[in-house]
Design a protein around this motif. Sequence first.
Motif, PDB file in Angstrom:
ATOM      1  N   TYR A 230       0.829  -1.207   0.000  1.00  0.00           N
ATOM      2  CA  TYR A 230       0.000   0.000   0.000  1.00  0.00           C
ATOM      3  C   TYR A 230       0.864   1.258   0.000  1.00  0.00           C
ATOM      4  O   TYR A 230       0.576   2.228  -0.714  1.00  0.00           O
ATOM      5  N   THR A 231       1.939   1.239   0.777  1.00  0.00           N
ATOM      6  CA  THR A 231       2.852   2.383   0.816  1.00  0.00           C
ATOM      7  C   THR A 231       3.529   2.588  -0.534  1.00  0.00           C
ATOM      8  O   THR A 231       3.663   3.726  -1.014  1.00  0.00           O
ATOM      9  N   SER A 232       3.949   1.500  -1.156  1.00  0.00           N
ATOM     10  CA  SER A 232       4.611   1.599  -2.463  1.00  0.00           C
ATOM     11  C   SER A 232       3.677   2.188  -3.512  1.00  0.00           C
ATOM     12  O   SER A 232       4.068   3.079  -4.281  1.00  0.00           O
ATOM     13  N   CYS A 233       2.450   1.704  -3.541  1.00  0.00           N
ATOM     14  CA  CYS A 233       1.484   2.227  -4.516  1.00  0.00           C
ATOM     15  C   CYS A 233       1.212   3.705  -4.276  1.00  0.00           C
ATOM     16  O   CYS A 233       1.184   4.513  -5.217  1.00  0.00           O
ATOM     17  N   THR A 234       1.021   4.069  -3.013  1.00  0.00           N
ATOM     18  CA  THR A 234       0.714   5.463  -2.681  1.00  0.00           C
ATOM     19  C   THR A 234       1.859   6.397  -3.048  1.00  0.00           C
ATOM     20  O   THR A 234       1.636   7.519  -3.506  1.00  0.00           O
ATOM     21  N   ALA A 235       3.089   5.944  -2.850  1.00  0.00           N
ATOM     22  CA  ALA A 235       4.244   6.794  -3.124  1.00  0.00           C
ATOM     23  C   ALA A 235       4.573   6.870  -4.613  1.00  0.00           C
ATOM     24  O   ALA A 235       4.974   7.932  -5.116  1.00  0.00           O
ATOM     25  N   LEU A 236       4.402   5.767  -5.326  1.00  0.00           N
ATOM     26  CA  LEU A 236       4.859   5.706  -6.715  1.00  0.00           C
ATOM     27  C   LEU A 236       3.849   6.245  -7.723  1.00  0.00           C
ATOM     28  O   LEU A 236       4.238   6.849  -8.730  1.00  0.00           O
ATOM     29  N   ILE A 237       2.570   6.028  -7.482  1.00  0.00           N
ATOM     30  CA  ILE A 237       1.566   6.430  -8.474  1.00  0.00           C
ATOM     31  C   ILE A 237       1.636   7.923  -8.794  1.00  0.00           C
ATOM     32  O   ILE A 237       1.699   8.306  -9.975  1.00  0.00           O
ATOM     33  N   PRO A 238       1.628   8.827  -7.797  1.00  0.00           N
ATOM     34  CA  PRO A 238       1.682  10.258  -8.142  1.00  0.00           C
ATOM     35  C   PRO A 238       2.951  10.643  -8.894  1.00  0.00           C
ATOM     36  O   PRO A 238       2.903  11.452  -9.828  1.00  0.00           O
ATOM     37  N   VAL A 239       4.077  10.058  -8.498  1.00  0.00           N
ATOM     38  CA  VAL A 239       5.354  10.415  -9.124  1.00  0.00           C
ATOM     39  C   VAL A 239       5.413   9.921 -10.568  1.00  0.00           C
ATOM     40  O   VAL A 239       5.736  10.685 -11.495  1.00  0.00           O
ATOM     41  N   LEU A 240       5.100   8.655 -10.784  1.00  0.00           N
ATOM     42  CA  LEU A 240       5.207   8.079 -12.128  1.00  0.00           C
ATOM     43  C   LEU A 240       4.171   8.677 -13.079  1.00  0.00           C
ATOM     44  O   LEU A 240       4.473   8.937 -14.254  1.00  0.00           O
ATOM     45  N   ALA A 241       2.961   8.893 -12.581  1.00  0.00           N
ATOM     46  CA  ALA A 241       1.934   9.490 -13.437  1.00  0.00           C
ATOM     47  C   ALA A 241       2.302  10.923 -13.815  1.00  0.00           C
ATOM     48  O   ALA A 241       2.075  11.355 -14.956  1.00  0.00           O
ATOM     49  N   THR A 242       2.890  11.656 -12.876  1.00  0.00           N
ATOM     50  CA  THR A 242       3.321  13.026 -13.174  1.00  0.00           C
ATOM     51  C   THR A 242       4.397  13.036 -14.252  1.00  0.00           C
ATOM     52  O   THR A 242       4.410  13.910 -15.132  1.00  0.00           O
ATOM     53  N   LEU A 243       5.303  12.065 -14.213  1.00  0.00           N
ATOM     54  CA  LEU A 243       6.325  11.957 -15.260  1.00  0.00           C
ATOM     55  C   LEU A 243       5.686  11.736 -16.629  1.00  0.00           C
ATOM     56  O   LEU A 243       6.097  12.346 -17.627  1.00  0.00           O
ATOM     57  N   ASP A 244       4.680  10.880 -16.677  1.00  0.00           N
ATOM     58  CA  ASP A 244       3.993  10.627 -17.949  1.00  0.00           C
ATOM     59  C   ASP A 244       3.268  11.870 -18.450  1.00  0.00           C
ATOM     60  O   ASP A 244       3.319  12.206 -19.641  1.00  0.00           O
TER      61      ASP A 244
END
Length: 296
Positions: A230-244
Amino acid sequence: MAPQHHPPQRVRGPWRRCARGQLLPRGGGRVGGTAAVCDPPLAMASLRALYSATAPGSPRAAVVTPEHYMGAAGELLALMCATCWAVTGVFRPGLVADNPLRDRLGYNTVCVGFDTQPARALALPFVTLIAFHNMRYCELDTLRARLELVAGRSTRAKVRATAWGNGLYFAGSAVLGLFLVVSPFEDLWVHFWSFMLVVVLRWFSVAANFYEGGGVATCTRAQLAFLASYTSCTALIPVLATLDFAAYDSRVGGMQTPPVPALVLASLDYAWFVLTALTKEYLPAQPSIQATWELH
Protein backbone atom coordinates in the motif's frame (compact mmCIF):
# COMPACT_ATOMS: atom_id res chain seq x y z
CA MET A 1 -47.78 4.26 37.93
CA ALA A 2 -44.83 6.40 36.96
CA PRO A 3 -42.54 4.93 34.31
CA GLN A 4 -39.28 3.61 35.63
CA HIS A 5 -36.02 4.98 34.34
CA HIS A 6 -33.41 2.38 33.55
CA PRO A 7 -29.87 3.73 33.32
CA PRO A 8 -27.95 2.69 30.22
CA GLN A 9 -25.95 -0.49 30.61
CA ARG A 10 -22.22 -0.06 30.91
CA VAL A 11 -19.52 -2.48 29.89
CA ARG A 12 -17.51 -3.49 32.92
CA GLY A 13 -13.78 -3.06 32.76
CA PRO A 14 -10.74 -1.74 34.63
CA TRP A 15 -10.92 1.69 33.03
CA ARG A 16 -12.69 4.96 33.68
CA ARG A 17 -15.92 5.96 32.03
CA CYS A 18 -15.86 8.35 29.11
CA ALA A 19 -18.50 10.93 28.29
CA ARG A 20 -19.08 9.58 24.78
CA GLY A 21 -18.34 5.89 24.94
CA GLN A 22 -16.42 3.02 26.45
CA LEU A 23 -14.01 0.46 25.13
CA LEU A 24 -15.13 -3.13 25.10
CA PRO A 25 -12.94 -5.48 27.13
CA ARG A 26 -10.02 -6.96 25.25
CA GLY A 27 -10.87 -10.22 23.59
CA GLY A 28 -14.35 -9.11 22.53
CA GLY A 29 -15.58 -6.85 19.80
CA ARG A 30 -12.23 -6.73 18.07
CA VAL A 31 -11.71 -6.44 14.35
CA GLY A 32 -8.75 -6.55 12.03
CA GLY A 33 -5.80 -8.87 12.32
CA THR A 34 -6.18 -10.48 8.87
CA ALA A 35 -9.03 -12.90 9.17
CA ALA A 36 -8.58 -16.24 7.45
CA VAL A 37 -11.35 -15.43 4.97
CA CYS A 38 -11.79 -11.86 3.69
CA ASP A 39 -15.21 -10.75 2.54
CA PRO A 40 -15.04 -9.41 -1.04
CA PRO A 41 -16.02 -5.71 -1.23
CA LEU A 42 -19.14 -6.39 -3.30
CA ALA A 43 -20.41 -8.72 -0.54
CA MET A 44 -21.16 -5.49 1.39
CA ALA A 45 -20.28 -7.07 4.74
CA SER A 46 -19.44 -3.75 6.41
CA LEU A 47 -22.51 -1.98 5.05
CA ARG A 48 -24.69 -4.83 6.26
CA ALA A 49 -23.00 -4.72 9.67
CA LEU A 50 -23.67 -0.99 9.97
CA TYR A 51 -27.20 -0.76 8.63
CA SER A 52 -28.79 -4.18 8.99
CA ALA A 53 -32.00 -4.21 11.02
CA THR A 54 -30.59 -7.16 12.95
CA ALA A 55 -27.31 -5.46 13.86
CA PRO A 56 -26.28 -5.96 17.51
CA GLY A 57 -27.21 -3.29 19.99
CA SER A 58 -30.32 -1.50 21.11
CA PRO A 59 -31.72 2.02 20.68
CA ARG A 60 -29.98 2.97 23.94
CA ALA A 61 -26.68 1.14 23.66
CA ALA A 62 -24.74 -0.22 20.72
CA VAL A 63 -21.32 -1.51 19.80
CA VAL A 64 -19.60 0.77 17.30
CA THR A 65 -16.71 -0.58 15.24
CA PRO A 66 -14.83 2.22 13.44
CA GLU A 67 -13.36 -0.17 10.87
CA HIS A 68 -16.85 -0.96 9.59
CA TYR A 69 -17.03 2.60 8.29
CA MET A 70 -13.71 2.24 6.49
CA GLY A 71 -14.87 -1.09 5.09
CA ALA A 72 -18.17 0.44 3.99
CA ALA A 73 -16.31 3.19 2.13
CA GLY A 74 -14.30 0.54 0.30
CA GLU A 75 -17.44 -1.38 -0.58
CA LEU A 76 -19.12 1.76 -1.88
CA LEU A 77 -16.03 2.48 -3.97
CA ALA A 78 -16.20 -0.99 -5.52
CA LEU A 79 -19.92 -0.60 -6.17
CA MET A 80 -19.38 2.83 -7.73
CA CYS A 81 -16.69 1.50 -10.07
CA ALA A 82 -18.81 -1.47 -11.15
CA THR A 83 -21.92 0.67 -11.71
CA CYS A 84 -20.22 3.55 -13.51
CA TRP A 85 -18.13 1.34 -15.76
CA ALA A 86 -21.26 -0.55 -16.79
CA VAL A 87 -23.03 2.71 -17.61
CA THR A 88 -20.01 4.07 -19.50
CA GLY A 89 -19.76 0.84 -21.47
CA VAL A 90 -23.37 1.22 -22.60
CA PHE A 91 -23.57 4.97 -23.25
CA ARG A 92 -19.95 5.93 -24.04
CA PRO A 93 -18.22 2.81 -25.44
CA GLY A 94 -15.81 4.87 -27.54
CA LEU A 95 -14.36 6.47 -24.42
CA VAL A 96 -12.41 3.32 -23.61
CA ALA A 97 -10.27 3.76 -26.73
CA ASP A 98 -10.05 7.55 -26.78
CA ASN A 99 -9.57 9.65 -23.64
CA PRO A 100 -6.89 12.01 -22.27
CA LEU A 101 -5.69 9.61 -19.57
CA ARG A 102 -5.14 6.73 -21.98
CA ASP A 103 -3.32 9.05 -24.39
CA ARG A 104 -0.81 10.00 -21.69
CA LEU A 105 -0.53 6.89 -19.53
CA GLY A 106 -1.03 4.18 -22.13
CA TYR A 107 -3.92 2.50 -20.30
CA ASN A 108 -7.38 3.24 -18.93
CA THR A 109 -7.39 4.22 -15.28
CA VAL A 110 -10.28 3.24 -13.05
CA CYS A 111 -11.43 6.87 -13.09
CA VAL A 112 -12.16 6.73 -16.82
CA GLY A 113 -15.37 4.89 -15.99
CA PHE A 114 -16.85 7.94 -14.25
CA ASP A 115 -15.18 10.85 -16.04
CA THR A 116 -18.09 11.55 -18.42
CA GLN A 117 -21.87 11.75 -18.31
CA PRO A 118 -24.10 9.96 -17.45
CA ALA A 119 -21.75 7.90 -15.26
CA ARG A 120 -20.33 11.07 -13.75
CA ALA A 121 -23.74 12.02 -12.36
CA LEU A 122 -24.21 8.53 -10.94
CA ALA A 123 -20.81 8.70 -9.25
CA LEU A 124 -21.66 11.84 -7.27
CA PRO A 125 -23.96 10.23 -4.66
CA PHE A 126 -21.47 7.39 -4.26
CA VAL A 127 -18.65 9.85 -3.65
CA THR A 128 -20.78 11.70 -1.10
CA LEU A 129 -21.47 8.48 0.80
CA ILE A 130 -17.82 7.44 0.59
CA ALA A 131 -16.75 10.78 2.04
CA PHE A 132 -19.27 10.45 4.88
CA HIS A 133 -18.06 6.98 5.86
CA ASN A 134 -14.44 8.11 5.64
CA MET A 135 -15.13 11.04 7.94
CA ARG A 136 -17.10 8.92 10.38
CA TYR A 137 -14.24 6.44 10.55
CA CYS A 138 -11.77 9.24 11.27
CA GLU A 139 -13.96 10.60 14.06
CA LEU A 140 -14.53 7.24 15.74
CA ASP A 141 -10.94 6.04 15.38
CA THR A 142 -9.70 9.23 17.02
CA LEU A 143 -12.25 8.80 19.81
CA ARG A 144 -11.07 5.23 20.35
CA ALA A 145 -7.45 6.36 20.57
CA ARG A 146 -8.41 8.80 23.32
CA LEU A 147 -10.33 6.09 25.16
CA GLU A 148 -7.28 3.85 24.94
CA LEU A 149 -5.26 6.62 26.57
CA VAL A 150 -7.83 6.94 29.37
CA ALA A 151 -7.66 3.17 29.84
CA GLY A 152 -3.89 3.35 30.21
CA ARG A 153 -3.31 1.23 27.11
CA SER A 154 -1.87 3.91 24.84
CA THR A 155 0.41 6.93 24.86
CA ARG A 156 -0.06 10.59 24.07
CA ALA A 157 2.27 10.21 21.09
CA LYS A 158 -0.01 7.56 19.58
CA VAL A 159 -3.09 9.66 20.21
CA ARG A 160 -1.48 12.67 18.52
CA ALA A 161 -0.38 10.57 15.55
CA THR A 162 -3.88 9.13 15.20
CA ALA A 163 -5.51 12.54 15.50
CA TRP A 164 -3.21 14.07 12.88
CA GLY A 165 -3.48 11.14 10.48
CA ASN A 166 -7.25 11.02 10.72
CA GLY A 167 -7.48 14.80 10.56
CA LEU A 168 -5.60 14.86 7.27
CA TYR A 169 -7.75 12.09 5.83
CA PHE A 170 -10.89 13.85 7.07
CA ALA A 171 -9.84 17.03 5.25
CA GLY A 172 -9.04 15.08 2.09
CA SER A 173 -12.41 13.34 2.17
CA ALA A 174 -14.11 16.73 2.41
CA VAL A 175 -12.79 17.65 -1.04
CA LEU A 176 -13.01 14.17 -2.56
CA GLY A 177 -15.69 15.25 -5.03
CA LEU A 178 -13.41 17.77 -6.75
CA PHE A 179 -12.20 15.15 -9.22
CA LEU A 180 -15.79 14.95 -10.49
CA VAL A 181 -16.15 18.74 -10.65
CA VAL A 182 -13.16 19.11 -12.99
CA SER A 183 -12.95 16.37 -15.63
CA PRO A 184 -9.71 15.39 -17.43
CA PHE A 185 -11.16 16.93 -20.58
CA GLU A 186 -11.23 20.33 -18.85
CA ASP A 187 -8.04 20.36 -16.76
CA LEU A 188 -6.11 17.13 -16.46
CA TRP A 189 -3.74 18.36 -13.74
CA VAL A 190 -6.51 19.60 -11.43
CA HIS A 191 -8.51 16.43 -12.01
CA PHE A 192 -5.53 14.19 -11.29
CA TRP A 193 -4.18 15.95 -8.21
CA SER A 194 -7.59 16.44 -6.62
CA PHE A 195 -7.80 12.64 -6.47
CA MET A 196 -4.13 12.10 -5.62
CA LEU A 197 -4.56 14.40 -2.63
CA VAL A 198 -7.01 11.94 -1.10
CA VAL A 199 -4.77 9.00 -2.04
CA VAL A 200 -1.81 10.49 -0.18
CA LEU A 201 -3.76 11.75 2.85
CA ARG A 202 -5.45 8.38 3.28
CA TRP A 203 -2.04 6.79 3.76
CA PHE A 204 -1.41 8.92 6.86
CA SER A 205 -4.59 7.61 8.45
CA VAL A 206 -3.72 3.99 7.68
CA ALA A 207 -0.13 4.42 8.88
CA ALA A 208 -1.35 6.04 12.10
CA ASN A 209 -3.68 3.09 12.68
CA PHE A 210 -0.75 0.67 12.41
CA TYR A 211 1.26 2.82 14.82
CA GLU A 212 -1.68 2.99 17.20
CA GLY A 213 -2.07 -0.79 17.04
CA GLY A 214 1.51 -1.46 18.17
CA GLY A 215 3.68 -0.69 15.16
CA VAL A 216 5.29 -3.02 12.65
CA ALA A 217 6.85 -5.10 15.43
CA THR A 218 3.43 -6.55 16.27
CA CYS A 219 2.25 -7.04 12.67
CA THR A 220 1.77 -10.37 10.98
CA ARG A 221 3.50 -11.12 7.69
CA ALA A 222 0.27 -10.49 5.82
CA GLN A 223 -0.13 -7.10 7.48
CA LEU A 224 3.48 -6.16 6.70
CA ALA A 225 3.00 -7.22 3.08
CA PHE A 226 -0.16 -5.13 2.88
CA LEU A 227 1.48 -2.07 4.43
CA ALA A 228 4.54 -2.33 2.17
CA SER A 229 2.40 -2.77 -0.95
CA TYR A 230 0.00 0.00 0.00
CA THR A 231 2.85 2.38 0.82
CA SER A 232 4.61 1.60 -2.46
CA CYS A 233 1.48 2.23 -4.52
CA THR A 234 0.71 5.46 -2.68
CA ALA A 235 4.24 6.79 -3.12
CA LEU A 236 4.86 5.71 -6.71
CA ILE A 237 1.57 6.43 -8.47
CA PRO A 238 1.68 10.26 -8.14
CA VAL A 239 5.35 10.41 -9.12
CA LEU A 240 5.21 8.08 -12.13
CA ALA A 241 1.93 9.49 -13.44
CA THR A 242 3.32 13.03 -13.17
CA LEU A 243 6.33 11.96 -15.26
CA ASP A 244 3.99 10.63 -17.95
CA PHE A 245 1.86 13.77 -17.94
CA ALA A 246 4.91 16.05 -18.13
CA ALA A 247 6.41 14.09 -21.03
CA TYR A 248 3.25 14.29 -23.14
CA ASP A 249 3.55 16.52 -26.21
CA SER A 250 0.20 18.26 -26.60
CA ARG A 251 1.28 19.67 -29.96
CA VAL A 252 1.38 16.16 -31.40
CA GLY A 253 -1.69 14.94 -29.54
CA GLY A 254 -3.16 11.47 -29.69
CA MET A 255 -1.86 8.44 -27.87
CA GLN A 256 1.88 8.56 -27.20
CA THR A 257 4.33 6.12 -25.66
CA PRO A 258 4.83 7.19 -22.03
CA PRO A 259 8.27 7.11 -20.35
CA VAL A 260 6.89 4.82 -17.63
CA PRO A 261 5.74 1.47 -19.08
CA ALA A 262 1.97 1.32 -19.00
CA LEU A 263 2.02 -2.15 -17.44
CA VAL A 264 4.01 -0.88 -14.45
CA LEU A 265 1.78 2.08 -13.68
CA ALA A 266 -1.43 0.18 -14.43
CA SER A 267 -0.41 -2.57 -11.99
CA LEU A 268 0.23 -0.02 -9.25
CA ASP A 269 -2.98 1.85 -10.04
CA TYR A 270 -5.27 -1.17 -10.00
CA ALA A 271 -3.47 -2.62 -6.97
CA TRP A 272 -4.14 0.59 -5.02
CA PHE A 273 -7.88 0.28 -5.57
CA VAL A 274 -7.86 -3.37 -4.52
CA LEU A 275 -5.80 -2.62 -1.41
CA THR A 276 -8.06 0.30 -0.55
CA ALA A 277 -11.13 -1.91 -0.71
CA LEU A 278 -9.44 -4.53 1.50
CA THR A 279 -7.76 -2.20 4.01
CA LYS A 280 -10.12 -3.12 6.84
CA GLU A 281 -9.07 -6.75 6.65
CA TYR A 282 -5.40 -5.97 7.31
CA LEU A 283 -5.51 -3.29 9.98
CA PRO A 284 -4.20 -4.24 13.44
CA ALA A 285 -6.85 -5.64 15.77
CA GLN A 286 -8.52 -2.87 17.75
CA PRO A 287 -11.33 -2.84 20.34
CA SER A 288 -14.80 -1.64 19.46
CA ILE A 289 -16.58 1.16 21.32
CA GLN A 290 -19.61 0.80 23.56
CA ALA A 291 -21.73 3.83 22.73
CA THR A 292 -24.74 4.97 24.75
CA TRP A 293 -27.49 7.51 24.12
CA GLU A 294 -29.85 9.22 26.57
CA LEU A 295 -32.44 11.98 26.35
CA HIS A 296 -31.97 14.93 28.69
